[in-house]
Design a protein around this motif. Structure first.
Motif, PDB file in Angstrom:
ATOM      1  N   ASP A  26       0.822  -1.209   0.000  1.00 41.34           N
ATOM      2  CA  ASP A  26       0.000   0.000   0.000  1.00 41.34           C
ATOM      3  C   ASP A  26       0.859   1.263   0.000  1.00 41.34           C
ATOM      4  OD1 ASP A  26      -2.336  -1.471  -0.054  1.00 41.34           O
ATOM      5  OD2 ASP A  26      -2.500  -1.547   2.127  1.00 41.34           O
ATOM      6  N   PHE A  27       1.997   1.202   0.670  1.00 39.50           N
ATOM      7  CA  PHE A  27       2.901   2.359   0.644  1.00 39.50           C
ATOM      8  C   PHE A  27       3.564   2.474  -0.727  1.00 39.50           C
ATOM      9  CE2 PHE A  27       6.684   4.858   2.055  1.00 39.50           C
ATOM     10  CZ  PHE A  27       5.973   5.968   2.501  1.00 39.50           C
ATOM     11  N   GLN A  28       3.820   1.351  -1.366  1.00 33.54           N
ATOM     12  CA  GLN A  28       4.321   1.380  -2.740  1.00 33.54           C
ATOM     13  C   GLN A  28       3.319   2.079  -3.649  1.00 33.54           C
ATOM     14  OE1 GLN A  28       4.892  -2.841  -3.320  1.00 33.54           O
ATOM     15  NE2 GLN A  28       7.094  -2.741  -2.883  1.00 33.54           N
ATOM     16  N   VAL A  29       2.039   1.766  -3.480  1.00 38.55           N
ATOM     17  CA  VAL A  29       0.984   2.408  -4.265  1.00 38.55           C
ATOM     18  C   VAL A  29       1.030   3.921  -4.064  1.00 38.55           C
ATOM     19  CG1 VAL A  29      -1.516   2.711  -4.487  1.00 38.55           C
ATOM     20  CG2 VAL A  29      -0.555   0.411  -4.323  1.00 38.55           C
ATOM     21  N   LEU A  30       1.131   4.351  -2.811  1.00 42.71           N
ATOM     22  CA  LEU A  30       1.157   5.774  -2.501  1.00 42.71           C
ATOM     23  C   LEU A  30       2.354   6.466  -3.151  1.00 42.71           C
ATOM     24  CD1 LEU A  30       0.192   8.290  -1.021  1.00 42.71           C
ATOM     25  CD2 LEU A  30       1.388   7.471   1.014  1.00 42.71           C
ATOM     26  N   LEU A  31       3.531   5.854  -3.038  1.00 41.24           N
ATOM     27  CA  LEU A  31       4.726   6.472  -3.618  1.00 41.24           C
ATOM     28  C   LEU A  31       4.652   6.510  -5.142  1.00 41.24           C
ATOM     29  CD1 LEU A  31       7.614   5.130  -1.345  1.00 41.24           C
ATOM     30  CD2 LEU A  31       6.540   7.389  -1.330  1.00 41.24           C
ATOM     31  N   LEU A  32       4.035   5.521  -5.747  1.00 39.70           N
ATOM     32  CA  LEU A  32       3.843   5.552  -7.196  1.00 39.70           C
ATOM     33  C   LEU A  32       2.948   6.728  -7.590  1.00 39.70           C
ATOM     34  CD1 LEU A  32       3.405   1.753  -8.094  1.00 39.70           C
ATOM     35  CD2 LEU A  32       5.365   3.219  -8.609  1.00 39.70           C
ATOM     36  N   ARG A  33       1.921   6.982  -6.807  1.00 38.75           N
ATOM     37  CA  ARG A  33       1.052   8.138  -7.077  1.00 38.75           C
ATOM     38  C   ARG A  33       1.827   9.442  -6.918  1.00 38.75           C
ATOM     39  NH1 ARG A  33      -3.822   5.757  -3.363  1.00 38.75           N
ATOM     40  NH2 ARG A  33      -4.680   4.267  -4.878  1.00 38.75           N
ATOM     41  N   VAL A  34       2.654   9.519  -5.885  1.00 33.40           N
ATOM     42  CA  VAL A  34       3.466  10.718  -5.665  1.00 33.40           C
ATOM     43  C   VAL A  34       4.394  10.953  -6.854  1.00 33.40           C
ATOM     44  CG1 VAL A  34       5.285  11.710  -4.217  1.00 33.40           C
ATOM     45  CG2 VAL A  34       3.342  10.572  -3.146  1.00 33.40           C
ATOM     46  N   LEU A  35       4.894   9.868  -7.428  1.00 33.55           N
ATOM     47  CA  LEU A  35       5.805   9.949  -8.572  1.00 33.55           C
ATOM     48  C   LEU A  35       5.066  10.074  -9.906  1.00 33.55           C
ATOM     49  CD1 LEU A  35       8.338   7.232  -7.379  1.00 33.55           C
ATOM     50  CD2 LEU A  35       8.933   9.619  -7.869  1.00 33.55           C
ATOM     51  N   ASP A  36       3.745  10.204  -9.846  1.00 34.59           N
ATOM     52  CA  ASP A  36       2.879  10.345 -11.036  1.00 34.59           C
ATOM     53  C   ASP A  36       2.745   9.071 -11.858  1.00 34.59           C
ATOM     54  OD1 ASP A  36       1.915  12.857 -10.609  1.00 34.59           O
ATOM     55  OD2 ASP A  36       3.384  13.882 -11.867  1.00 34.59           O
ATOM     56  N   TYR A  37       3.073   7.936 -11.279  1.00 30.20           N
ATOM     57  CA  TYR A  37       2.810   6.647 -11.937  1.00 30.20           C
ATOM     58  C   TYR A  37       1.412   6.189 -11.507  1.00 30.20           C
ATOM     59  CZ  TYR A  37       7.676   6.276 -13.431  1.00 30.20           C
ATOM     60  OH  TYR A  37       8.888   6.486 -14.046  1.00 30.20           O
ATOM     61  N   ARG A  38       0.421   6.968 -11.885  1.00 30.19           N
ATOM     62  CA  ARG A  38      -0.934   6.738 -11.394  1.00 30.19           C
ATOM     63  C   ARG A  38      -1.576   5.508 -12.035  1.00 30.19           C
ATOM     64  NH1 ARG A  38      -2.653  10.464  -7.987  1.00 30.19           N
ATOM     65  NH2 ARG A  38      -1.315  12.295  -7.742  1.00 30.19           N
ATOM     66  N   GLU A  39      -1.372   5.342 -13.312  1.00 31.81           N
ATOM     67  CA  GLU A  39      -1.923   4.152 -13.977  1.00 31.81           C
ATOM     68  C   GLU A  39      -1.305   2.895 -13.389  1.00 31.81           C
ATOM     69  OE1 GLU A  39      -2.256   2.155 -18.449  1.00 31.81           O
ATOM     70  OE2 GLU A  39      -1.605   4.234 -18.208  1.00 31.81           O
ATOM     71  N   GLU A  40       0.011   2.933 -13.203  1.00 26.79           N
ATOM     72  CA  GLU A  40       0.718   1.783 -12.653  1.00 26.79           C
ATOM     73  C   GLU A  40       0.288   1.488 -11.210  1.00 26.79           C
ATOM     74  OE1 GLU A  40       3.275   3.587 -15.864  1.00 26.79           O
ATOM     75  OE2 GLU A  40       2.010   4.310 -14.233  1.00 26.79           O
ATOM     76  N   SER A  41      -0.023   2.543 -10.468  1.00 23.95           N
ATOM     77  CA  SER A  41      -0.414   2.349  -9.070  1.00 23.95           C
ATOM     78  C   SER A  41      -1.739   1.605  -8.947  1.00 23.95           C
ATOM     79  CB  SER A  41      -0.536   3.703  -8.358  1.00 23.95           C
ATOM     80  OG  SER A  41      -1.664   4.429  -8.810  1.00 23.95           O
ATOM     81  N   GLY A  42      -2.530   1.635 -10.012  1.00 19.83           N
ATOM     82  CA  GLY A  42      -3.802   0.922  -9.996  1.00 19.83           C
ATOM     83  C   GLY A  42      -3.691  -0.550 -10.314  1.00 19.83           C
TER      84      GLY A  42
END
Length: 208
Positions: A123-139
């Motif tokens: 879940d923290f990986q998901v959050l950091l991906l969003r912070v890094l603008d990897y939003r599609e990947e975070s899903g």
């Protein structure tokens, strides 16, 4: 000659002191770096509680500091709309809604934020991906650990993605994220957020 020798000696001592300072900065641990950057503060006695698991409400406070928006989040006026938020945890309401409005936090599938729950590594990986603008990947929840490894989020870290996240590991992952470029940008996350990591960077090898 004596004056020249004295000047040379003073110069050598000065250079030695500078080198020692640089080495000291480079030897800082990720939690120490985040503490100096104002992201990780710990308890009232300065204990960073690195062996404790990170709670979901503390996660959003840390992220607000990463963005240098802690004060804004503290006084955020919009109410957080989650079933498990009530008058007993009002301090965190602003932080949580701030994170929601930044599209960093969605909440649990049951309509709760997950207040008081431990954060999972994934879940923290998901959050950091969003912070890094990897939003599609975070899903892509099932693939998030693999994506995180490929990007370098987990560099030097070997943990179970479905295990609970220690605050120490959180600091390591966050520092890794700060060194990565935001998606589609020539700038690192640290540069975008105007966080100076230069004092903590290792010296490049001469032949690099």
């Amino acid at each position: 000659m004596k004056k020249i020798a004295l000047l040379l000696l003073v110069s050598l001592i000065f250079i030695s002191l500078l080198s020692g300072s640089a080495a000291f900065a480079q030897d800082k641990t990720p939690p120490e770096v985040l503490k100096e950057l104002g992201v990780l503060k710990g308890d009232s006695e300065g204990n960073l509680m690195l062996s404790n698991y990170l709670k979901r409400q503390d996660m959003v406070v840390l992220i607000s500091r990463l963005y240098k928006e802690e004060n804004k989040a503290t006084t955020y006026l919009l109410p957080a709309d989650f079933d498990d938020l009530d008058e007993n945890n009002t301090y965190y309401h602003g932080f949580i809604q701030w994170a929601v409005d930044k599209n960093l936090i969605i909440g649990m599938n049951d309509g709760n934020f997950g207040f008081g729950r431990n954060v999972k590594v994934r879940d923290f990986q998901v959050l950091l991906l969003r912070v890094l603008d990897y939003r599609e990947e975070s899903g892509l929840y099932d693939s998030v650990p693999e994506i995180s490894n490929k990007l370098g989020l987990m560099k030097g870290i070997n943990v179970n993605p479905d295990g609970y996240l220690l605050r120490k590991t959180m600091a390591e992952m966050t520092l890794n994220a700060l060194k990565l470029n935001k998606k589609g940008s020539p700038l690192t996350l640290a540069e975008v957020l105007e966080l100076d990591l230069k004092p903590y960077e290792e010296e490049k090898e001469e032949n690099e």
